[in-house]
Scaffold this motif. Structure first.
Motif, PDB file in Angstrom:
ATOM      1  N   ARG A 233       0.724  -1.190  -0.129  1.00  0.00           N
ATOM      2  CA  ARG A 233       0.164  -0.010   0.026  1.00  0.00           C
ATOM      3  C   ARG A 233       0.756   1.397   0.006  1.00  0.00           C
ATOM      4  O   ARG A 233       0.366   2.218  -0.628  1.00  0.00           O
ATOM      5  N   SER A 234       2.040   1.273   0.733  1.00  0.00           N
ATOM      6  CA  SER A 234       2.845   2.529   0.888  1.00  0.00           C
ATOM      7  C   SER A 234       3.790   2.642  -0.556  1.00  0.00           C
ATOM      8  O   SER A 234       4.383   3.463  -0.517  1.00  0.00           O
ATOM      9  N   SER A 235       3.933   1.474  -1.242  1.00  0.00           N
ATOM     10  CA  SER A 235       4.751   1.649  -2.357  1.00  0.00           C
ATOM     11  C   SER A 235       4.496   2.666  -3.272  1.00  0.00           C
ATOM     12  O   SER A 235       5.543   3.297  -3.780  1.00  0.00           O
ATOM     13  N   SER A 236       3.258   3.042  -3.468  1.00  0.00           N
ATOM     14  CA  SER A 236       2.774   4.107  -4.284  1.00  0.00           C
ATOM     15  C   SER A 236       3.618   5.390  -3.989  1.00  0.00           C
ATOM     16  O   SER A 236       3.615   6.525  -4.852  1.00  0.00           O
ATOM     17  N   LEU A 237       4.188   5.587  -2.794  1.00  0.00           N
ATOM     18  CA  LEU A 237       4.786   7.008  -2.181  1.00  0.00           C
ATOM     19  C   LEU A 237       6.123   6.739  -2.486  1.00  0.00           C
ATOM     20  O   LEU A 237       6.604   7.994  -2.458  1.00  0.00           O
ATOM     21  N   TRP A 238       6.636   5.768  -2.756  1.00  0.00           N
ATOM     22  CA  TRP A 238       8.139   5.950  -2.636  1.00  0.00           C
ATOM     23  C   TRP A 238       8.954   4.919  -3.607  1.00  0.00           C
ATOM     24  O   TRP A 238      10.097   5.068  -3.989  1.00  0.00           O
ATOM     25  N   PHE A 240       9.555   4.061  -7.548  1.00  0.00           N
ATOM     26  CA  PHE A 240       9.321   4.488  -8.899  1.00  0.00           C
ATOM     27  C   PHE A 240       9.653   3.718  -9.948  1.00  0.00           C
ATOM     28  O   PHE A 240      10.352   2.872  -9.918  1.00  0.00           O
ATOM     29  N   TYR A 241       8.663   3.577 -10.991  1.00  0.00           N
ATOM     30  CA  TYR A 241       8.552   2.785 -12.169  1.00  0.00           C
ATOM     31  C   TYR A 241       8.969   3.370 -13.405  1.00  0.00           C
ATOM     32  O   TYR A 241       7.951   4.172 -13.644  1.00  0.00           O
ATOM     33  N   ARG A 245       3.484   6.784 -15.272  1.00  0.00           N
ATOM     34  CA  ARG A 245       2.916   7.994 -14.661  1.00  0.00           C
ATOM     35  C   ARG A 245       2.516   7.594 -13.119  1.00  0.00           C
ATOM     36  O   ARG A 245       1.780   6.721 -13.022  1.00  0.00           O
ATOM     37  N   GLN A 246       3.299   8.302 -12.383  1.00  0.00           N
ATOM     38  CA  GLN A 246       2.824   8.119 -10.743  1.00  0.00           C
ATOM     39  C   GLN A 246       1.437   8.668 -10.271  1.00  0.00           C
ATOM     40  O   GLN A 246       1.090   9.706 -10.706  1.00  0.00           O
ATOM     41  N   GLU A 247       0.444   7.809 -10.133  1.00  0.00           N
ATOM     42  CA  GLU A 247      -0.811   8.483  -9.590  1.00  0.00           C
ATOM     43  C   GLU A 247      -0.498   9.191  -8.248  1.00  0.00           C
ATOM     44  O   GLU A 247      -0.255   8.604  -7.368  1.00  0.00           O
TER      45      GLU A 247
END
Length: 247
Positions: A233-238, A240-241, A245-247
């Motif tokens: 769940r926290s991976s979207s905050l830190w 980078f792929y 595009r990061q939501e």
């Protein structure tokens, strides 16, 4: 005999459950960051080695595939308080010998110290990812005046974040399942090294309380799933792929 939820009620009043969970959490909080840091450090060093890189990589990776029991027996000998080589080396430089497994406060740090033996496995994954970072990113940053630390913080770490995420999840699951190390030291003095899986094993195979041990296993499964889901769940905050595009 069918006992319903009785085993789970017993878990709430078992002092050793609380102690083993506390020890396991403390061990995980020390072992996971130190393991990630050691693996990344090794990978960064190897990434700058021009000659013999494959040889060094093979030597460093070898410990991660060795059987845990003979490795642990060697470590127990090295860290023996009276005649262990580590304490003898510390004595040569004027440091008082440490009670690695005789001092209750040193048991968990000693287990963490031994766990770094397998850091080469994570280093292989980090090194493969480091080779995939385009050199043009560093060149552009240096043109703009970025130093080594700025490049590491703003380029290397973000580009490595998917690998850090993978190693973090695998390290978390592995740390919560640690058993052999705690078993071979007998749980440590005053149960200072009693990890959750060792207590589960004792209940199942030493005392024959299979139902109670099964309840313990389900609790560990839920804890592992919850912590893993939290990391995801926290991976979207830190994390980078590249190219997404990061939501």
């Amino acid at each position: 005999h069918w006992v319903g939820l009785e085993n789970y009620r017993k878990l709430l009043t078992d002092d050793l459950i609380a102690l083993s969970l506390k020890n396991t959490i403390e061990y995980s909080l020390m072992a996971i960051p130190s393991g990630l840091g050691a693996s990344l450090f090794i990978a960064l060093l190897l990434n700058h080695v021009r000659y013999g890189q494959r040889l060094f990589l093979s030597i460093l990776y070898l410990p991660s595939i060795m059987p845990i029991v003979p490795v642990m027996m060697v470590w127990l000998w090295l860290l023996e308080p009276n005649f262990g080589l580590v304490n003898m080396a510390l004595d040569k430089v004027g440091i008082a010998p440490l009670g690695w497994f005789s001092d209750p406060d040193m048991v968990l740090p000693s287990l963490v110290f031994m766990s770094l033996w397998g850091a080469g496995g994570g280093a292989v994954i980090f090194l493969a990812s480091l080779r995939g970072i385009p050199q043009t990113l560093y060149d552009a940053a240096m043109v703009d005046g970025a130093g080594a630390w700025a490049c590491f913080r703003s380029i290397t770490l973000p580009m490595l974040s998917p690998v850090i995420f993978f190693n973090l999840v695998m390290g978390l699951i592995g740390a919560l399942q640690t058993f052999a190390q705690s078993y071979l030291i007998g749980g440590g003095r005053y149960n200072s090294g009693l990890l959750y899986n060792l207590y589960l094993y004792q209940k199942a195979f030493s005392y024959g309380e299979m139902g109670y041990a099964a309840a313990m296993a389900w609790v560990l499964f839920v804890i592992t799933m919850a912590l893993t889901a939290l990391v995801f769940r926290s991976s979207s905050l830190w994390v980078f792929y590249e190219g997404l595009r990061q939501e």
